[in-house]
Design an enzyme around this catalytic site. Structure first.
Site, PDB file in Angstrom:
ATOM      1  N   PRO A  20       0.830  -1.215   0.000  1.00 14.85           N
ATOM      2  CA  PRO A  20       0.000   0.000   0.000  1.00 14.85           C
ATOM      3  C   PRO A  20       0.857   1.255   0.000  1.00 14.85           C
ATOM      4  O   PRO A  20       1.999   1.253   0.451  1.00 14.85           O
ATOM      5  CB  PRO A  20      -0.804  -0.122   1.297  1.00 14.85           C
ATOM      6  CG  PRO A  20      -0.757  -1.571   1.640  1.00 14.85           C
ATOM      7  CD  PRO A  20       0.574  -2.058   1.164  1.00 14.85           C
ATOM      8  N   CYS A  21       0.304   2.325  -0.503  1.00 22.45           N
ATOM      9  CA  CYS A  21       1.011   3.602  -0.617  1.00 22.45           C
ATOM     10  C   CYS A  21       0.814   4.399   0.669  1.00 22.45           C
ATOM     11  O   CYS A  21      -0.310   4.712   1.042  1.00 22.45           O
ATOM     12  CB  CYS A  21       0.468   4.369  -1.823  1.00 22.45           C
ATOM     13  SG  CYS A  21       1.241   5.949  -2.119  1.00 22.45           S
TER      14      CYS A  21
END
Length: 410
Positions: free
Chosen positions: A146-147
């Protein structure tokens, strides 16, 4: 203005039997250049130019790109943030063996075990796993982390500064395993996340742990045998002791449309199987009944537009995902984790309903025998989050090409 000497983009699409997306790509790539209508700047084409290409196409112009390659030995991978297995299935199809997959979502883990009992599924938070047992035993580490934004302690972000983020865990696993190559994938928005600082930080961290980062590319799934306008960013790190250039897979000439996903044809040897799916409430169905194929909210009567959209009607932007019905002769828009979100509507071309679970899976190029576990909403979530299998396969071939070169030089 289009005159008798020119064809519009729509007309050329029908004449050549190519999608508008293909024509736009050919224009960008310089393969079949359009000119611009002076006022609107729409693409238009000279008739003699179209006729010339039509003659060339009659010589059976087909997809001439073939990225497939046979591995010269067994290549292995550890996959992190594996989800429902889209990337793993694709790489397996290319010829890469997954020796371990980590995933925190219990339903996705059940999906992985149901379909591949032989896979070593490490269920739980990545922070609780040590990957040192795979050190120098595995060729590849992949992961759709995930960012998340970093906290910047100094001018150059280091591994310690990324603690608490999931990219730190990805980098830690890479450091513990020491593979020849690591592949991170994410949404296109990572490029601009935190004004570009996040991607710079990730590059800096991979450099610190001994990996040169290949120039980042955003691959359009529609160019890799996926009937969907989905874009994924790939962050590729090559171990610094290896002096071999990694090359991304070449984009295909052929674009597949929704009909290729749901009907018997080149992608699948039968029509899509029946399966459960979400339904629209009656008031929403009544509105979407009025929308034609490839249409959206602007195709509704003005009073219904205002009522249906509420405050969104007065906001800026195209809002092209609202009340959107997909056409048979176009790729699907990017699938989301929920098939009936108002801002990102994906309505079936003929029936007024969202795509079913199996239709979702087809658009993501999962095989029909890949079962998804959990409730219908959990299944949609797993599919919507996945890397399309065919895109994963094409990336797999690029990785094999790189590894074949490496091992052939030893």
């Amino acid at each position: 203005m289009v005159t008798k000497d020119y064809y519009s983009l729509n007309e050329v699409s029908e004449i050549l039997g190519k999608s508008k997306e293909t024509l736009r790509r050919w224009d960008r790539d310089g393969k079949f250049k359009a000119v611009r209508e002076p006022i609107s700047q729409y693409r238009i084409y000279k008739k003699e130019q179209v006729n010339k290409l039509l003659k060339q196409l009659s010589i059976d112009y087909e997809d001439t790109i073939d990225n497939s390659v046979i591995p010269i030995r067994e290549f292995s991978a550890v996959e992190l943030f594996a989800g429902a297995g889209g990337l793993a299935v694709g790489m397996e199809n290319a010829g890469i063996k997954c020796v371990a997959l980590n995933e925190i979502d219990k339903w996705a883990c059940q999906t992985l075990r149901e379909n591949r009992p032989q896979w070593n599924v490490l269920e739980g938070d990545i922070k609780s796993f040590n990957f040192s047992e795979y050190q120098n035993q595995v060729d590849i580490v992949t992961g759709g982390f995930p960012c998340q934004a970093f906290s910047y302690a100094g001018k150059k972000l280091g591994l310690k500064d990324a603690r608490g983020t999931l990219f730190f865990e990805f980098a830690r696993a890479v450091q513990e395993i020491n593979p020849l190559i690591c592949i991170g994938e994410n949404v296109k928005g990572l490029l601009s996340h935190d004004k570009g600082k996040t991607i710079k930080g990730m590059t800096s961290i991979l450099d610190e742990i001994g990996y040169n980062v290949v120039p980042v590319e955003v691959l359009k799934a529609v160019n890799y045998k996926v009937p969907q306008k989905r874009e994924r960013l790939f962050l590729v790190g090559v171990r610094k002791d290896i002096n071999i250039k990694f090359k991304y897979p070449k984009p295909h000439n052929k674009i597949y449309n929704l009909i290729d996903a749901l009907k018997k044809g080149e992608l699948y040897d039968c029509d899509v199987p029946t399966s459960p799916g979400a339904k629209y409430p009656d008031h929403k169905k009544a509105v979407l009944d009025l929308v034609p194929q490839k249409g959206y909210w602007r195709n509704l009567p003005l009073d219904i537009q205002k009522e249906y959209m509420g405050k969104s009607f007065y906001l800026g932007g195209g809002k092209t995902g609202i009340a959107r019905r997909i056409g048979w002769d176009e790729p699907s828009l990017t699938l989301t984790c929920s098939p009936a979100q108002k801002q990102t509507e994906r309505c079936h071309p003929e029936e007024t309903r969202p795509f079913t679970v199996r239709e979702y899976a087809r658009i993501q190029t999962f095989p029909d025998n890949w079962k998804f576990m959990g409730s219908v909403s959990q299944q949609y979530k797993q599919i919507g989050n996945a890397v399309p299998c065919n895109l994963g396969e094409e990336m797999g071939y690029a990785i094999i090409n790189f590894l074949n070169t490496y091992y052939s030089q030893l």
